[in-house]
Design an enzyme around this catalytic site. Sequence first.
Site, PDB file in Angstrom:
ATOM      1  N   GLY A   3     -30.391  25.705  14.064  1.00 19.26           N
ATOM      2  CA  GLY A   3     -29.911  25.926  15.426  1.00 19.26           C
ATOM      3  C   GLY A   3     -28.599  25.188  15.558  1.00 19.26           C
ATOM      4  O   GLY A   3     -27.808  25.158  14.615  1.00 19.26           O
ATOM      5  N   SER A   7     -30.826  24.692   7.498  1.00 15.47           N
ATOM      6  CA  SER A   7     -29.588  24.772   8.267  1.00 15.47           C
ATOM      7  C   SER A   7     -29.294  23.452   8.986  1.00 15.47           C
ATOM      8  O   SER A   7     -28.994  22.461   8.344  1.00 15.47           O
ATOM      9  CB  SER A   7     -29.688  25.960   9.232  1.00 15.47           C
ATOM     10  N   ALA A   8     -29.389  23.403  10.312  1.00 11.01           N
ATOM     11  CA  ALA A   8     -29.122  22.159  11.049  1.00 11.01           C
ATOM     12  C   ALA A   8     -30.063  21.039  10.604  1.00 11.01           C
ATOM     13  O   ALA A   8     -29.678  19.872  10.553  1.00 11.01           O
ATOM     14  CB  ALA A   8     -29.255  22.388  12.554  1.00 11.01           C
ATOM     15  N   HIS A  14     -25.020  27.432   4.857  1.00 13.96           N
ATOM     16  CA  HIS A  14     -24.428  28.764   5.095  1.00 13.96           C
ATOM     17  C   HIS A  14     -23.017  28.843   4.500  1.00 13.96           C
ATOM     18  O   HIS A  14     -22.133  29.478   5.076  1.00 13.96           O
ATOM     19  CB  HIS A  14     -24.311  29.095   6.595  1.00 13.96           C
ATOM     20  N   GLU A  34     -26.152  30.855   1.448  1.00 11.84           N
ATOM     21  CA  GLU A  34     -27.425  31.352   1.955  1.00 11.84           C
ATOM     22  C   GLU A  34     -28.294  31.798   0.781  1.00 11.84           C
ATOM     23  O   GLU A  34     -27.814  32.412  -0.161  1.00 11.84           O
ATOM     24  CB  GLU A  34     -27.185  32.491   2.940  1.00 11.84           C
TER      25      GLU A  34
END
Length: 245
Positions: free
Chosen positions: A90, A123-124, A160, A196
Site C-alpha cells: 500500500g 511491497s510497502a 516493483h 515484480e
Amino acid sequence: GGPRRLLLISNSTLHGGGYLGHCQQHIQSFLGQKVKRVLFIPYALHDRDAYARTAREKFESLGYGLDSIHESCDPVEAIRKSEAIFIGGGNTFRLLKALYDNSLIQEIRKRVLEDGIPYMGSSAGTNVATISINTTNDMPIVYPPSLQALGLVPFNINPHYLDPDIKRTHMGETREERIRQYHEEPNTPPVLGLREGTMLLVEGDKATLQGVTGARLFLRGKKPTEHEPGTDFSFLLTDSKPPKP
C-alpha cells in the site's frame, strides 16, 4: 529465539494471478508447519477491514489462521504474542507512520531479530523491513516522524523495480536515475531493485534471491549490476564484497 527469518516480496499481485498467488509456495515453505497463525498488519491501506478479509482468505486457503492487528485493542501486545508477522503493501508513508504511532518499531525488531519469529513483507511491507523508506516509489501522503524503518536488514530495497522502456517517449526520470540521485547523498546504503515476481529470502546471515524475474543491485559509486534468481546476496548482510555479476 533463532536467527532472523525474512521473506521480502516485491509485489503481492503479479499480472494474470490472484493475491499472493505467484509466491504462495514460497510462503508455505517459509512459514512451514510450526506456524499456526499469522499476525497481519494492514496499515498501508485505508480500508483495513477489506484488506484483512483479502489476506485472511488467502492465508486460510494455505492452512494458516490470520489475525489483523487493527482488530486488536492492544497492538503492542499483539506483536508480543505473534507467531509470525506479515506486513502488506500500500502506501509506505502511511504504513510507517502507523507503525510509529502505535509504538511498534522496537517491538517488531525485538520479535524478529531476538526471538526469531518469521517476518514477511510485500511491497510497502518490504520497504519498512529495511534501513529506511528513502527508496520507496510512493507519494508522501502523510508525514511519519522519521524515514528510518525497522532495520531488519542493513540495506534498502526498491520494490516493483522497473527497467526503462526504450520504446516510450516519456522523459521523466527512470527508477535507475532516482536511485542514483539517492546514492549522490553521503553514506547511503546499497539498494536492491526487486522486479515484480521476485523476493529475497533471509535466513540468519544468508540472503537468496527467489522468484522469476531477477533483480538489479545499486551500490554507491558503482555501476548497477544484474542478478538472476538463485543469487546469493549474503554479502549485503555482512558488508563483504559482492559477487561478480
